[in-house]
Design a protein around this motif. Structure first.
Motif, PDB file in Angstrom:
ATOM      1  N   LEU A   1       0.832  -1.200   0.000  1.00 23.76           N
ATOM      2  CA  LEU A   1       0.000   0.000   0.000  1.00 23.76           C
ATOM      3  C   LEU A   1       0.869   1.253   0.000  1.00 23.76           C
ATOM      4  N   ARG A   2       2.022   1.164   0.662  1.00 28.22           N
ATOM      5  CA  ARG A   2       2.859   2.351   0.794  1.00 28.22           C
ATOM      6  C   ARG A   2       3.837   2.499  -0.368  1.00 28.22           C
ATOM      7  N   GLU A   3       3.793   1.560  -1.308  1.00 30.78           N
ATOM      8  CA  GLU A   3       4.772   1.594  -2.386  1.00 30.78           C
ATOM      9  C   GLU A   3       4.691   2.878  -3.208  1.00 30.78           C
ATOM     10  N   GLY A   4       3.481   3.233  -3.635  1.00 27.07           N
ATOM     11  CA  GLY A   4       3.350   4.366  -4.536  1.00 27.07           C
ATOM     12  C   GLY A   4       3.228   5.702  -3.838  1.00 27.07           C
ATOM     13  N   PHE A   5       3.568   5.744  -2.547  1.00 25.48           N
ATOM     14  CA  PHE A   5       3.340   6.964  -1.766  1.00 25.48           C
ATOM     15  C   PHE A   5       4.055   8.163  -2.379  1.00 25.48           C
ATOM     16  N   GLY A   6       5.323   7.980  -2.802  1.00 28.77           N
ATOM     17  CA  GLY A   6       6.120   9.080  -3.341  1.00 28.77           C
ATOM     18  C   GLY A   6       5.540   9.647  -4.632  1.00 28.77           C
ATOM     19  N   GLU A   7       4.987   8.748  -5.462  1.00 26.03           N
ATOM     20  CA  GLU A   7       4.448   9.211  -6.740  1.00 26.03           C
ATOM     21  C   GLU A   7       3.245  10.126  -6.548  1.00 26.03           C
ATOM     22  N   TYR A   8       2.383   9.745  -5.579  1.00 25.14           N
ATOM     23  CA  TYR A   8       1.134  10.497  -5.416  1.00 25.14           C
ATOM     24  C   TYR A   8       1.318  11.740  -4.569  1.00 25.14           C
TER      25      TYR A   8
END
Lengths: 201, 360
Positions: free
Chosen positions: A84-91
Motif C-alpha cells: 500500500l505504501r509503495e506508490g506513496f512518493g508518486e502520489y
C-alpha cells in the motif's frame, strides 16, 4: 472558564485528535475505530448547540449502523501495508497540491469577513419545552415535503441499483422455500412399503 | 442529627450539591441493577434446571442462594490471559464497551411517574442509539483476540445486529406514532386507562418484532450464533478469561434486563396497573391493597420479571436458528411486518374518525 466552555474544548480536542488519527494510523481497523470516536465527539459538540435530535441521530446512524458495516468490510480485507505504501512518493506531489489548494480556498472564504462572529449573533435562548425533534419534523413534512420525498426517492433508486448490480443468481446454489417446507405432508416424504415377513427356512 | 446533616449539606457549593445528588441517584439505580444481574444468572440456571427436570445449583449457601457470589469470587481470582499478538488495549476495553451502554440506558427509564434520573424529550432516540452501540464490544473483542473463532463470532454478530436493528427501530417508530411522543414517560402516560389500552394489544405485531429483535440483539438463544458453543466454541469471547469474561457475561444479562424494561415501558404500560382507571378511588384508598392495585414501581418490576422469565424460557425451549434463517427472519419477515403496521397506524390515526388507538 465556564463549564460549558470546558465541555466544548474537551469534545473539540478529542474530535481533532481522533480525526488526525484516522488518517495517520497505519491499521485500517484502528482508523475506522478512531472515526467512530470522531463521530461520537462531533455528536457531543452538536448536543452543546442544543441540536439533540441531530446529535443522537448521528450516533444512531453513523456509529450504530454505518461504521459497523464499515468495520465489517475493513476487518475482512487482507490489506498488505507494504504494498500500500509503495506508490506513496508518486502520489505525494498531486495529493499535496490538492491539499494546499483546499486549505487556500477555505482560508479565502473564511477570511472574507462573511462569517465573523459579529455577522452571526448568538441565537436567542429557546424556551424550556422546545422540542428539536418536533420542530425538525414539522419543517421536513410540511414546508419541505417535496424536497424530502425527492431525496427519499433518489435513495430508493440508489438502493435498487446497488442490489441489481450485485445480485446474481448462480444455478448451482440451492435455495430454500420455507413456505414449501412447512406445507409438506407425510405422503410426500415417507413411503410405506408392505413386505412379507420372512420365514426361517 | 438532621440539623447537623443539613448544615453539612449546605456547606457544599451549589454545583457539587447537584453532582452529589445525581451521583446518589445513579448509585441507587445501578446497585440494585447489578444485584439483579447476579441473581438473574442464578435464576436462569434454576429455571432451566427445573425445565430440564434437574434441580440446578443447590450447594453454595441455603438452597444455592450464594451461588452467584461464589461464581463472582471465582472469576475475580482467575488470571486474565491476553493472547499473543492480540491488541492489548482493544482486548481489554471490549468488555467495557459492551457493558457501558447497557448501564447508561437506564438514565432515561422512568420507574414511576415521579421516580426517574432524567426526563429527556428524545428518550426513545437515546435508547435506540445506545442499544445500537453494544455491538462494538462484540466486534472489537472478536477482532482484537487474534483468533479465527472469535473473529467468526464477531462477523456473525455484526451482520445479525445490523439486520435486527432496523426492525427494532421500525417497531419503535410505531410506538412513537401511537403515543405521539419520544419521551418515555409520556409513552407510558399514553397507555393509561387499564389493560386494554396497553400497546401490546394495539401494536401486537410490533410488540412481537421488538421483543424477538431484543432477544437477537442480546445474542441470546435461539439467536446466539455469535457465541454458538457447538459451532465456534464460544464465539467472540473464546479468548477471554477471568474478570474480562465475567464482564461480558454481566453485560449480556444487563442487556437482557434493559430490553425487558424497555419492552415493559413501551408495550406493557410501564408502572401502570392493569386495573388502572377501572378501580374507584374508594378501592385505591384502602391502606395496603389500594397501593398494590394502583400503579407503582412494583408493577414495572413484575413486568420486567415476567419478560426475563420469557428470555430464559425461550433459551430452554428452542434450538438455535441456522444463520441464513436468522437473516431471512430479520430482513424478509420482520421489516415488512413493521412497515405494514406503521402504514396501518398512520391510516388509522389520520384517515379514520377514531384515531389510534381507537379508545378515547
Amino acid at each position: 472558564m465556564e463549564f460549558k466552555q470546558f465541555v466544548f474544548y474537551f469534545f473539540a480536542t478529542v474530535l481533532v485528535f481522533a480525526a488526525a488519527m484516522v488518517i495517520t494510523v497505519r491499521n485500517p481497523v484502528k482508523a475506522a475505530l478512531f472515526l467512530v470516536l470522531a463521530f461520537f465527539s462531533a455528536a457531543g459538540v452538536w448536543l452543546l448547540l442544543q441540536a439533540e435530535f441531530l446529535a443522537i441521530t448521528l450516533v444512531l446512524v453513523y456509529v450504530g449502523a454505518v461504521m459497523v458495516l464499515f468495520l465489517f468490510v475493513v476487518m475482512m480485507l487482507d490489506i498488505n501495508l507494504v504494498r500500500l505504501r509503495e506508490g506513496f512518493g508518486e502520489y505525494l506531489p498531486i495529493g499535496g497540491l490538492v491539499a494546499v489548494l483546499l486549505v487556500l480556498e477555505m482560508a479565502i472564504v473564511l477570511a472574507s469577513g462573511q462569517f465573523g462572529p459579529e455577522r452571526m449573533p448568538e441565537p436567542a435562548a429557546l424556551p424550556a419545552d422546545y422540542s428539536n425533534t418536533r420542530a425538525l419534523g414539522r419543517q421536513i413534512y410540511t414546508v419541505y415535503a417535496y424536497p424530502f420525498e425527492i431525496a427519499a426517492l433518489i435513495l430508493l433508486v440508489a438502493i435498487v441499483a446497488a442490489i441489481t448490480l450485485t445480485l446474481r443468481r448462480r444455478k448451482d446454489t440451492k435455495y430454500q422455500d420455507p413456505g414449501k417446507q412447512i406445507r409438506v405432508n407425510r405422503n410426500e416424504r415417507v413411503r410405506l412399503v408392505k413386505m412379507r415377513a420372512e420365514k426361517k427356512t | 442529627m438532621t440539623e447537623l446533616a443539613l448544615s453539612l449539606w449546605s456547606w457544599f457549593p451549589g454545583w457539587s450539591q447537584i453532582a452529589l445528588l445525581n451521583l446518589g441517584k445513579i448509585v441507587l439505580i445501578i446497585a440494585p441493577l447489578l444485584l439483579a444481574v447476579a441473581y438473574l444468572t442464578f435464576a436462569e440456571r434454576k429455571v432451566i434446571g427445573y425445565i430440564q427436570v434437574r434441580i440446578g445449583p443447590n450447594r453454595v449457601g441455603p438452597r444455592g442462594w450464594l451461588q452467584p457470589i461464589a461464581d463472582g469470587v471465582k472469576l475475580l481470582l482467575k488470571e486474565v490471559i491476553v493472547p499473543t499478538n492480540a491488541n492489548k488495549f482493544l482486548f481489554v476495553s471490549a468488555p467495557v464497551l459492551t457493558f457501558v451502554p447497557a448501564i447508561v440506558a437506564w438514565a432515561v427509564i422512568p420507574f414511576t411517574d415521579t421516580i426517574w434520573l432524567t426526563d429527556i424529550d428524545a428518550g426513545l432516540l437515546f435508547i435506540l442509539a445506545l442499544t445500537s452501540m453494544g455491538v462494538y464490544g462484540v466486534i472489537v473483542a472478536g477482532w482484537a483476540s487474534n483468533s479465527k473463532y472469535a473473529f467468526l463470532g464477531a462477523m456473525r454478530s455484526a451482520a445479525q445486529i445490523v439486520a435486527y436493528e432496523i426492525a427494532m427501530g421500525f417497531a419503535l417508530v410505531g410506538v412513537l406514532m401511537a403515543a405521539g411522543s419520544l419521551n418515555l414517560r409520556e409513552i407510558v402516560h399514553a397507555q393509561a386507562g387499564g389493560l386494554h389500552h396497553w400497546y401490546f394489544l394495539w401494536l401486537f405485531p410490533l410488540f412481537l418484532v421488538y421483543f424477538i429483535s431484543g432477544i437477537a440483539e442480546t445474542n441470546r438463544a435461539p439467536f446466539d450464533v455469535a457465541e454458538g458453543e457447538s459451532e465456534i466454541v464460544a464465539g467472540f469471547h473464546v479468548e477471554y478469561s477471568g474478570m474480562a469474561f465475567a464482564i461480558f457475561f454481566l453485560a449480556e444479562y444487563a442487556n437482557m434486563i434493559l430490553i425487558s424494561a424497555l419492552t415493559a415501558v413501551m408495550f406493557l404500560g410501564g408502572w401502570l396497573s392493569p386495573l388502572d382507571g377501572l378501580l374507584s378511588p374508594g378501592v385505591l384508598a384502602i391502606p395496603v391493597l389500594g397501593g398494590l392495585l394502583g400503579g407503582g414501581i412494583h408493577w414495572l418490576l413484575a413486568k420486567i420479571t415476567f419478560l426475563l422469565f420469557c428470555f430464559v424460557w425461550f433459551r430452554a425451549t428452542f434450538p438455535r436458528y441456522r444463520y441464513d434463517q436468522i437473516m431471512r427472519l430479520g430482513w424478509k419477515v420482520f421489516i415488512p411486518v413493521t412497515l405494514v403496521w406503521i402504514a396501518v397506524i398512520g391510516a388509522a390515526k389520520f384517515l379514520t374518525p377514531w384515531g389510534f388507538p381507537p379508545l378515547h
